[in-house]
Scaffold this motif. Structure first.
Motif, PDB file in Angstrom:
ATOM      1  N   ASP A  29       0.636  -1.264  -0.019  1.00 17.65           N
ATOM      2  CA  ASP A  29      -0.022  -0.072  -0.098  1.00 17.65           C
ATOM      3  C   ASP A  29       0.853   1.228  -0.131  1.00 17.65           C
ATOM      4  O   ASP A  29       1.702   1.290   0.890  1.00 17.65           O
ATOM      5  CB  ASP A  29      -0.913   0.119   1.374  1.00 17.65           C
ATOM      6  N   THR A  31       0.214   4.269   1.074  1.00 18.78           N
ATOM      7  CA  THR A  31       0.272   5.096   2.335  1.00 18.78           C
ATOM      8  C   THR A  31       1.133   4.508   3.285  1.00 18.78           C
ATOM      9  O   THR A  31       1.992   5.077   3.939  1.00 18.78           O
ATOM     10  CB  THR A  31      -1.240   5.117   2.700  1.00 18.78           C
ATOM     11  N   ARG A  32       1.342   3.146   3.198  1.00 18.44           N
ATOM     12  CA  ARG A  32       2.171   2.408   4.231  1.00 18.44           C
ATOM     13  C   ARG A  32       3.740   2.818   3.961  1.00 18.44           C
ATOM     14  O   ARG A  32       4.506   3.077   4.866  1.00 18.44           O
ATOM     15  CB  ARG A  32       1.909   0.907   4.312  1.00 18.44           C
ATOM     16  N   ARG A  34       4.690   5.473   2.456  1.00 13.68           N
ATOM     17  CA  ARG A  34       4.937   6.955   2.714  1.00 13.68           C
ATOM     18  C   ARG A  34       5.190   6.856   4.376  1.00 13.68           C
ATOM     19  O   ARG A  34       5.853   7.764   4.982  1.00 13.68           O
ATOM     20  CB  ARG A  34       3.847   7.829   2.326  1.00 13.68           C
ATOM     21  N   ILE A  35       4.320   6.143   5.213  1.00 13.20           N
ATOM     22  CA  ILE A  35       4.674   6.071   6.462  1.00 13.20           C
ATOM     23  C   ILE A  35       6.011   5.836   6.998  1.00 13.20           C
ATOM     24  O   ILE A  35       6.381   6.471   7.862  1.00 13.20           O
ATOM     25  CB  ILE A  35       3.437   5.417   7.106  1.00 13.20           C
ATOM     26  N   LEU A  53       0.826  13.479   5.535  1.00 19.67           N
ATOM     27  CA  LEU A  53      -0.019  12.680   4.369  1.00 19.67           C
ATOM     28  C   LEU A  53      -1.091  13.131   4.036  1.00 19.67           C
ATOM     29  O   LEU A  53      -1.791  12.708   2.858  1.00 19.67           O
ATOM     30  CB  LEU A  53      -0.100  11.343   4.886  1.00 19.67           C
ATOM     31  N   ARG A  55      -4.201  12.943   5.549  1.00 20.78           N
ATOM     32  CA  ARG A  55      -5.011  11.986   5.635  1.00 20.78           C
ATOM     33  C   ARG A  55      -5.646  12.396   6.933  1.00 20.78           C
ATOM     34  O   ARG A  55      -4.952  12.780   7.822  1.00 20.78           O
ATOM     35  CB  ARG A  55      -4.379  10.637   5.374  1.00 20.78           C
ATOM     36  N   THR A  59      -7.538   7.061   9.552  1.00 20.44           N
ATOM     37  CA  THR A  59      -7.141   6.289   8.308  1.00 20.44           C
ATOM     38  C   THR A  59      -5.555   5.964   8.648  1.00 20.44           C
ATOM     39  O   THR A  59      -5.107   4.861   8.316  1.00 20.44           O
ATOM     40  CB  THR A  59      -7.151   7.050   7.157  1.00 20.44           C
ATOM     41  N   VAL A  60      -4.653   6.953   9.061  1.00 20.86           N
ATOM     42  CA  VAL A  60      -3.454   6.741   9.382  1.00 20.86           C
ATOM     43  C   VAL A  60      -3.385   5.604  10.799  1.00 20.86           C
ATOM     44  O   VAL A  60      -2.557   4.777  10.411  1.00 20.86           O
ATOM     45  CB  VAL A  60      -2.678   8.081   9.846  1.00 20.86           C
ATOM     46  N   HIS A  63      -3.295   2.337   9.176  1.00 21.47           N
ATOM     47  CA  HIS A  63      -2.375   1.922   8.534  1.00 21.47           C
ATOM     48  C   HIS A  63      -1.042   1.567   9.482  1.00 21.47           C
ATOM     49  O   HIS A  63      -0.594   0.347   9.403  1.00 21.47           O
ATOM     50  CB  HIS A  63      -1.811   2.763   7.463  1.00 21.47           C
TER      51      HIS A  63
END
Length: 120
Positions: A29, A31-32, A34-35, A53, A55, A59-60, A63
């Protein structure tokens, strides 16, 4: 028997192959990824990560829970805030290697400083 097909001494039948596949799935994913990139720099709160992000914190948090289940991140509580950090250097290295591979795939460097160095 598989000496010529091993990577750093791991043979293709190693029991950790399935765990590694789950790990790649967890990082499938964007987003993950990016985290992980955000946490490679320093420990951050859920709200800080969410802001970076663009977001929602919920949501964060979802993740981060998945990354925590995969043991890629750890956390600590401070009052009513939760701070996350990478569990170890391997998570950062794994994402970095994937990004380097994507550079080879696309032919375009993702890191602007590398592109500028090549122009000198």
């Amino acid at each position: 028997m598989f000496a010529d097909s091993q990577v750093d001494g791991y043979d293709p039948h190693n029991q950790n192959v399935e765990v590694a596949a789950e790990l790649f799935g967890m990082l499938s994913d964007p987003t993950r990824i990016r985290i992980v990139l955000i946490l490679a720099g320093s420990e951050r709160s859920v709200n800080e990560i969410a802001e970076l992000l663009d977001r929602a914190p919920t949501t964060v948090s979802q993740h981060l829970a998945k990354l925590r289940m995969a043991r890629l991140v750890t956390f600590r509580h401070e009052a009513n805030r939760v701070f996350y950090r990478l569990a170890n250097e391997h998570a950062r290295q794994l994402v970095q290697d994937a990004l380097h591979q994507s550079e080879h795939t696309t032919g375009e460097p993702l890191r602007h400083e590398d592109a500028r160095e090549g122009e000198s």
